[in-house]
Design a protein around this motif. Structure first.
Motif, PDB file in Angstrom:
ATOM      1  N   UNK A  43       0.835  -1.204   0.000  1.00  0.00           N
ATOM      2  CA  UNK A  43       0.000   0.000   0.000  1.00  0.00           C
ATOM      3  C   UNK A  43       0.868   1.251   0.000  1.00  0.00           C
ATOM      4  N   UNK A  44       1.926   1.219   0.773  1.00  0.00           N
ATOM      5  CA  UNK A  44       2.839   2.366   0.803  1.00  0.00           C
ATOM      6  C   UNK A  44       3.492   2.594  -0.550  1.00  0.00           C
ATOM      7  N   UNK A  93       3.626   8.237  -4.368  1.00  0.00           N
ATOM      8  CA  UNK A  93       3.723   9.508  -5.082  1.00  0.00           C
ATOM      9  C   UNK A  93       2.578  10.476  -4.765  1.00  0.00           C
ATOM     10  N   UNK A  94       1.682  10.046  -3.883  1.00  0.00           N
ATOM     11  CA  UNK A  94       0.500  10.871  -3.621  1.00  0.00           C
ATOM     12  C   UNK A  94       0.711  11.883  -2.506  1.00  0.00           C
ATOM     13  N   UNK A 150      -5.042   6.310   3.151  1.00  0.00           N
ATOM     14  CA  UNK A 150      -5.307   5.153   2.292  1.00  0.00           C
ATOM     15  C   UNK A 150      -4.586   3.911   2.809  1.00  0.00           C
ATOM     16  N   UNK A 151      -3.354   4.077   3.244  1.00  0.00           N
ATOM     17  CA  UNK A 151      -2.608   2.949   3.801  1.00  0.00           C
ATOM     18  C   UNK A 151      -3.295   2.449   5.060  1.00  0.00           C
ATOM     19  N   UNK A 152      -3.731   3.376   5.907  1.00  0.00           N
ATOM     20  CA  UNK A 152      -4.418   2.990   7.141  1.00  0.00           C
ATOM     21  C   UNK A 152      -5.725   2.260   6.839  1.00  0.00           C
ATOM     22  N   UNK A 153      -6.446   2.740   5.810  1.00  0.00           N
ATOM     23  CA  UNK A 153      -7.709   2.092   5.441  1.00  0.00           C
ATOM     24  C   UNK A 153      -7.488   0.655   4.983  1.00  0.00           C
ATOM     25  N   UNK A 154      -6.495   0.446   4.114  1.00  0.00           N
ATOM     26  CA  UNK A 154      -6.211  -0.896   3.611  1.00  0.00           C
ATOM     27  C   UNK A 154      -5.743  -1.826   4.728  1.00  0.00           C
ATOM     28  N   UNK A 187      -7.052 -12.657   0.298  1.00  0.00           N
ATOM     29  CA  UNK A 187      -6.287 -12.913  -0.921  1.00  0.00           C
ATOM     30  C   UNK A 187      -6.603 -11.867  -1.984  1.00  0.00           C
ATOM     31  N   UNK A 188      -7.897 -11.551  -2.125  1.00  0.00           N
ATOM     32  CA  UNK A 188      -8.303 -10.545  -3.110  1.00  0.00           C
ATOM     33  C   UNK A 188      -7.660  -9.200  -2.807  1.00  0.00           C
ATOM     34  N   UNK A 189      -7.651  -8.824  -1.542  1.00  0.00           N
ATOM     35  CA  UNK A 189      -7.060  -7.558  -1.136  1.00  0.00           C
ATOM     36  C   UNK A 189      -5.560  -7.533  -1.395  1.00  0.00           C
ATOM     37  N   UNK A 190      -4.879  -8.601  -1.029  1.00  0.00           N
ATOM     38  CA  UNK A 190      -3.421  -8.639  -1.177  1.00  0.00           C
ATOM     39  C   UNK A 190      -3.013  -8.702  -2.643  1.00  0.00           C
ATOM     40  N   UNK A 191      -3.794  -9.416  -3.444  1.00  0.00           N
ATOM     41  CA  UNK A 191      -3.440  -9.557  -4.851  1.00  0.00           C
ATOM     42  C   UNK A 191      -3.727  -8.302  -5.656  1.00  0.00           C
ATOM     43  N   UNK A 192      -4.530  -7.393  -5.079  1.00  0.00           N
ATOM     44  CA  UNK A 192      -4.826  -6.152  -5.793  1.00  0.00           C
ATOM     45  C   UNK A 192      -3.558  -5.367  -6.092  1.00  0.00           C
ATOM     46  N   UNK A 193      -2.517  -5.579  -5.291  1.00  0.00           N
ATOM     47  CA  UNK A 193      -1.250  -4.864  -5.497  1.00  0.00           C
ATOM     48  C   UNK A 193      -0.204  -5.713  -6.196  1.00  0.00           C
TER      49      UNK A 193
END
Length: 349
Positions: A21-22, A27-28, A36-40, A57-63
């Motif tokens: 997430x970081x 770049x934001x 956003x990092x805290x939310x994830x 798994x879905x959450x982790x694979x998003x990145x």
């Protein structure tokens, strides 16, 4: 007296979510990135506490695309492998084999849908780790086929080298997985595509072409699939004719090969196989005269074909004679000029 000290170390899955997430929000700026990092991380914590491993798994694979493609992602293979292995480990936490299989499918989709040239050896290695973690035999077979898919798509030799050593155990794998003919067919075809251009593997390429073609028994259920095997059937014939140490094969008995006899495109190739297996040199020479362009198109060298055809003619001659073969019969079969003044015979041992 020993003192027990409680230590706090972030759960590996949460650490992966936080680090990726970081990277995604690097770049934001902190005003946007930190929330956003805290939310994830909070979402991942909820999945972890509730045991929702498929959601995790879905959450982790998003990145995962970021991990595999972005220049800002970790550039060390070991770092990437470690992160992806943590994600793969989710299959061991699933509440059932079905859930583990669904997680494995998500991981496989992410790893196989990358550009072919993007870290194929790393992706294959991670897939093999996933294979070892899965409890389901059907899942293992699926993951292995995905690893072959990655290797076949990658143009480099290094990716193929990752999977080729496993091919010697394919028969044991097939028995262990308990997969049926359609799955075996898909497996053998994937292997032939890897071996086709792999240097020094022509014998294995021919072997797996045979395995693939042998899965067709000519039944009504094979009607549609067998029509798609014409190219491989022709390739097997060409490999047999090219080989300098293959003089017998079962290709003529295979329905997938027999269909070429009535095919407009591949009928001449089928005729060539029949000549090599059932006729003699004179038949080949007549065929070559009429089909020299076709032979060249398949990379067949006329002089090499003559050499092999002579040996096969000699073998055929020995099968129809007992005791000894007159030299005159040999010179006739091999289309060579004999020495009639010498009454030579060849004794069969």
């Amino acid at each position: 007296m020993a003192t027990i000290v409680n230590t706090t170390e972030e759960e590996p899955m949460l650490a992966v979510v936080r680090s990726t997430a970081q990277l995604a929000w690097a770049d934001a700026g902190p005003e946007v990135a930190d929330p956003e990092v805290a939310r994830l991380c909070a979402e991942a914590q909820q999945h972890l506490l509730a045991g929702r491993w498929l959601d995790m798994a879905t959450l982790m694979l998003a990145s995962a695309d970021l991990l595999l493609l972005s220049p800002s992602a970790p550039d060390k293979a070991a770092d990437l492998e470690c992160i992806l292995t943590v994600i793969c480990n989710l299959v061991t936490m699933a509440g059932s084999e079905d859930e583990a299989l669904e997680i494995a499918k998500l991981i496989c989709a992410k790893l196989t849908h990358q550009p072919p040239a993007d870290k194929p050896t790393l992706r294959i290695k991670v897939l093999f780790s996933l294979y070892n973690l899965l409890p389901s035999l059907s899942g293992k077979a699926m993951v292995y086929r995905k690893a072959l898919e990655v290797a076949a798509a990658a143009a480099g030799k290094a990716a193929a080298d990752c999977v080729v050593p496993t091919f010697k155990n394919i028969d044991a794998f097939v028995a262990y997985w308990g997969i049926g003919k359609p799955e075996q067919r898909e497996l053998f075809l994937a292997i032939t595509r890897i071996l086709k251009d792999h240097k020094g593997m022509t014998k294995d390429y021919f072997k797996f072409l045979n395995k693939y073609l042998a899965t067709f028994d000519g039944s009504a259920g094979d009607a549609d699939a067998i029509a798609a095997a014409k190219e491989e059937a022709a390739a097997a014939i060409v490999e047999f004719v090219k080989s300098s140490d293959l003089y017998q094969c079962d290709l003529l008995d295979m329905p997938a090969v027999a269909q070429l006899e009535k095919d407009d495109k591949y009928q001449p190739v089928y005729e060539l196989l029949k000549i090599f297996l059932t006729q003699r040199l004179e038949s080949y020479l007549a065929f070559q005269t009429a089909n020299s362009t076709l032979l060249q198109g398949y990379g067949l060298v006329h002089e090499d074909c003559i050499t092999k055809m002579r040996l096969m003619s000699l073998l055929d001659l020995s099968g129809h004679c007992s005791g000894e073969i007159p030299y005159s019969a040999i010179t006739k079969a091999l289309e060579v000029i004999g020495l009639p003044c010498l009454p030579i015979v060849v004794h069969l041992i």
